[in-house]
Design a protein around this motif. Structure first.
Motif, PDB file in Angstrom:
ATOM      1  N   ILE A 125     -24.035   7.480  11.623  1.00 33.53           N
ATOM      2  CA  ILE A 125     -23.489   6.028  11.362  1.00 33.53           C
ATOM      3  C   ILE A 125     -21.888   6.304  11.888  1.00 33.53           C
ATOM      4  O   ILE A 125     -21.329   5.324  12.523  1.00 33.53           O
ATOM      5  N   GLY A 126     -21.410   7.296  11.486  1.00 31.70           N
ATOM      6  CA  GLY A 126     -20.002   7.265  11.944  1.00 31.70           C
ATOM      7  C   GLY A 126     -19.681   7.401  13.673  1.00 31.70           C
ATOM      8  O   GLY A 126     -18.868   6.547  14.032  1.00 31.70           O
ATOM      9  N   ALA A 127     -20.723   8.289  14.140  1.00 32.43           N
ATOM     10  CA  ALA A 127     -20.632   8.241  15.464  1.00 32.43           C
ATOM     11  C   ALA A 127     -20.950   6.820  16.261  1.00 32.43           C
ATOM     12  O   ALA A 127     -19.946   6.583  17.177  1.00 32.43           O
ATOM     13  N   LEU A 128     -21.714   6.259  15.832  1.00 35.77           N
ATOM     14  CA  LEU A 128     -22.116   4.669  16.358  1.00 35.77           C
ATOM     15  C   LEU A 128     -20.888   3.850  16.164  1.00 35.77           C
ATOM     16  O   LEU A 128     -20.610   3.274  17.167  1.00 35.77           O
ATOM     17  N   ILE A 129     -20.384   3.756  15.126  1.00 39.94           N
ATOM     18  CA  ILE A 129     -18.972   3.003  14.733  1.00 39.94           C
ATOM     19  C   ILE A 129     -18.022   3.390  15.849  1.00 39.94           C
ATOM     20  O   ILE A 129     -17.268   2.566  16.191  1.00 39.94           O
ATOM     21  N   GLY A 130     -17.955   4.804  16.085  1.00 39.28           N
ATOM     22  CA  GLY A 130     -16.764   5.271  17.141  1.00 39.28           C
ATOM     23  C   GLY A 130     -17.355   5.219  18.567  1.00 39.28           C
ATOM     24  O   GLY A 130     -16.651   5.632  19.313  1.00 39.28           O
ATOM     25  N   ASN A 131     -18.328   4.381  18.615  1.00 43.25           N
ATOM     26  CA  ASN A 131     -18.969   3.956  20.095  1.00 43.25           C
ATOM     27  C   ASN A 131     -19.327   5.159  20.855  1.00 43.25           C
ATOM     28  O   ASN A 131     -19.208   5.309  22.050  1.00 43.25           O
TER      29      ASN A 131
END
Lengths: 324, 324
Positions: A179-185
Motif C-alpha cells: 500500500i505504501g509503495a503504491l502511494i509512493g507511485n
C-alpha cells in the motif's frame, strides 16, 4: 529519508490526534485504550517506509498507515476474545477490562474506521488499495480460523503451519508495504516485490517469535519464556520436534503434551531439553533464514540504489536479531 | 418496472450463486448457512427499488444490494452473540450451531465481503457509495451499543429510544435506498430524500415491530407474542407506559418489571392490560404514523411521476399494515 524512529514518532503523534466520538463511551473508550497501548507500530511504519522507498514525500501515506494499524488492532481485540487472552501488551485486554460485547462491537467499528482511513488517498489509487486491503483482511481471518482449528488437531504439518502464519501474520506486513509503495507511485511490479518482501519477512518474524518464546532471555523478552510450551501451542518448534522425535524423546514429548497436572518450570525445562537434543532451535533458525533470504531476494528485484533500500534491509536485519 | 416479488427473486438467485471458498469450512459454512436462512431481503430489495426509481436498468445495483444484505447479516451474527440469542429465523443462531469464535470471525469476513460487493460499481461512484456505507456501518454499531446500554438503565426516554432505533435499524434502510438511487443516477438531493424516506420508514417499521410483539396474532407473527414483555425490553410501548402510568398501574408495572419468578402468560397478560388501560397501542400507532408521514413527505419531494414512485409507496404501506 526518515529513520524508523522518526517514522514511529509520526505514527504515534497521529494516533494521539485521532478524533473519535465520545458517545457511546462503551464503544469508543476501548478503541482509544487499545490504540494507546503502544507496541512497535511495525505495520504503519512499513507503510511509510514502503512509500518513502519510492517517494521523498510520505504525507499521503500517513492515513493509510493508520488504517493498517487500526485494522491490526481490530484483529487483536477479536483474537483476544477468541483466544481468551487476559493480557495484551502488559495490560488487561478489552474483553477483560470491559466485556466481550464491547470488545466485539468496538472491534467492528475499528474495522470500519480502517476503511475510512484507507480511503484518504487520491481517487486514482482508491480501488487498487481497497482491493489489496480486502484480500488481506480476509486472509488474516482465514489464518486465525486455521490457527484455532490447529488447537483441536493432534498433528499439524510444517507446511500447514507455514501457510497459517503466512495468512495470520505475514500477509498484513506485505500489504502494509505494498500500500505504501503504491502511494509512493511504485509500479505494480515493484509494489508486488515489496509485498513479497514483507510477506516472507513476516513468516521469518513469526518463526523468530516461536524461537524467542522458548529461547529468549526472560528479562529482555518481556513476557514469560515457555508460554507456548505450557499451552502445547503448535509452533514450528513443537511441530518439528513431533516430526523428528524418536524412542525416548518421542515418549517423553507425548507424555508432556498429555499430562494435565505439572509444574510449569518442569515442563518448560523438559520440553526445551527435547528441543535441544533434536537441534530444533537450529532447524527453526535455518527455516527463518530461508524466508529472510526470500524477502531480500524480492527487495533486490527492485531497481533502486542500495542506499535507498538500506532502511528496509536494516529493518529486516533488526527483526532477525531482535531479543523481544 | 419490476415488482417487489421479482426483485426478491433476483436477490435470492444472486445469493444462491454467491461464490464462497470451501476452506476453512468453519469460517465459510456459517456464512452460507446464515445467508440461506432467508428473510424478507428487505434491504437489498430497497437498493434495487431505489435504483429502479431513477433508472430502468438495475443490473448495476445488484452487487451493491447484496453488499447491504451481507452487511445486515454480519450485524445479525454479531448481535446474536451479544444478545445471547439462540434462534434466528426459526433456526439455531451461528454461535449456537458452531461457537462464538466462529460467529465472531465469520461475521468479520462478511463485513469484508460486503465491501467487496459494494465496490462492484463504476469508479465515478465508488467513493460516494463507500462514504455513505461507512457512515451507516458505524451508526448501526453505535445503535447496537446504545441498545445494550439501555438494558442496564432503569429509565429510558422516548427520544433516546427513537434515536437508538434510528441508528440500529433505520439508517440501514435509508442507506440501502440511497445507494440504489445514486447507482440509478439520481442527483445527490434526490438520493438524500430517498435516504430520509428510508430512515423514517425504518423507524416506523421498528415501532410496528414493537406493536406486533405485543398485539400481533401469534399464528401470523411467526414468533412468540409477548417476548419483549417477558424480557423487560425497553420498547416504545414499555417506555411510554413507564412515562404515563400512575397509581395502581404504576405499582403493578413496577412489580412485574422487578418480579423474577412468574408464569410468562401471567406477565404478558398483566402488562398488556396495563398497556390497554394507558392506550399505549394507539399512542404507538400515532407515533408510527408520524414517521410514516415524514417518510412520504420526503418521497413527495422527488420530482417523478406518481406511477414511478408507486412501488416504493406501496412498499411503505405494506410495512405499515403487515402482521409479521
Amino acid at each position: 529519508m526518515l529513520s524508523i524512529k522518526q517514522l514511529q514518532e509520526i505514527i504515534t503523534n497521529e494516533i494521539d490526534q485521532l478524533q473519535l466520538p465520545e458517545y457511546p463511551a462503551e464503544l469508543y473508550e476501548p478503541i482509544r485504550y487499545l490504540l494507546n497501548l503502544g507496541g512497535k507500530r511495525m505495520r504503519p511504519v512499513l507503510t511509510l517506509m514502503g512509500c518513502n522507498l519510492f517517494s521523498d514525500g510520505i504525507q499521503g501515506a500517513i492515513k493509510p498507515a493508520l488504517a493498517v494499524e487500526v485494522f491490526h488492532n481490530f484483529t487483536l481485540v477479536h483474537d483476544d476474545i477468541m483466544d481468551n487472552a487476559p493480557i495484551r501488551r502488559g495490560k488487561a485486554t478489552v474483553h477483560e477490562k470491559w466485556d466481550a460485547n464491547s470488545a466485539i462491537l468496538s472491534g467492528d467499528v475499528m474495522m470500519v474506521n480502517a476503511y475510512e482511513l484507507l480511503m484518504q488517498v487520491p481517487d486514482s489509487k482508491l480501488r487498487d488499495l481497497l482491493t489489496i486491503f480486502n484480500k488481506t483482511a480476509i486472509e488474516v481471518c482465514e489464518g486465525q480460523q486455521i490457527d484455532m482449528n490447529f488447537e483441536s488437531r493432534e498433528y499439524v504439518g510444517v507446511n500447514e503451519y507455514l501457510e497459517m502464519i503466512g495468512l495470520k501474520t505475514a500477509v498484513l506486513l506485505g500489504c502494509s508495504l505494498q500500500i505504501g509503495a503504491l502511494i509512493g507511485n511504485a509500479t505494480t511490479e515493484e509494489a508486488e516485490h515489496l509485498y513479497q518482501f514483507g510477506k516472507n519477512l513476516g513468516i521469518a518474524f513469526q518463526l523468530q517469535d516461536d524461537i524467542l518464546d522458548v529461547f529468549g532471555e526472560p528479562e529482555k523478552f518481556g513476557k514469560m519464556v515457555g508460554g507456548d510450551i505450557i499451552a502445547n501451542k503448535k509452533t514450528f518448534l513443537l511441530i518439528k520436534a513431533h516430526e523428528l522425535a524418536q524412542g525416548e524423546n518421542k515418549a517423553n514429548l507425548e507424555r508432556w503434551l498429555t499430562t494435565k497436572v505439572f509444574k510449569t518450570e518442569d515442563k518448560v525445562k523438559a520440553v526445551t531439553e527435547i528441543y535441544d537434543q533434536l537441534n530444533i532451535r537450529k532447524l527453526a533458525e535455518i527455516e527463518m533464514q530461508h524466508f529472510a533470504e526470500k524477502a531480500l531476494f524480492h527487495i533486490n528485484q527492485i531497481s533502486l540504489s542500495e542506499s535507498r533500500k538500506q532502511p528496509l534491509v536494516e529493518f529486516a536485519e533488526q527483526l532477525m536479531v531482535r531479543e523481544h
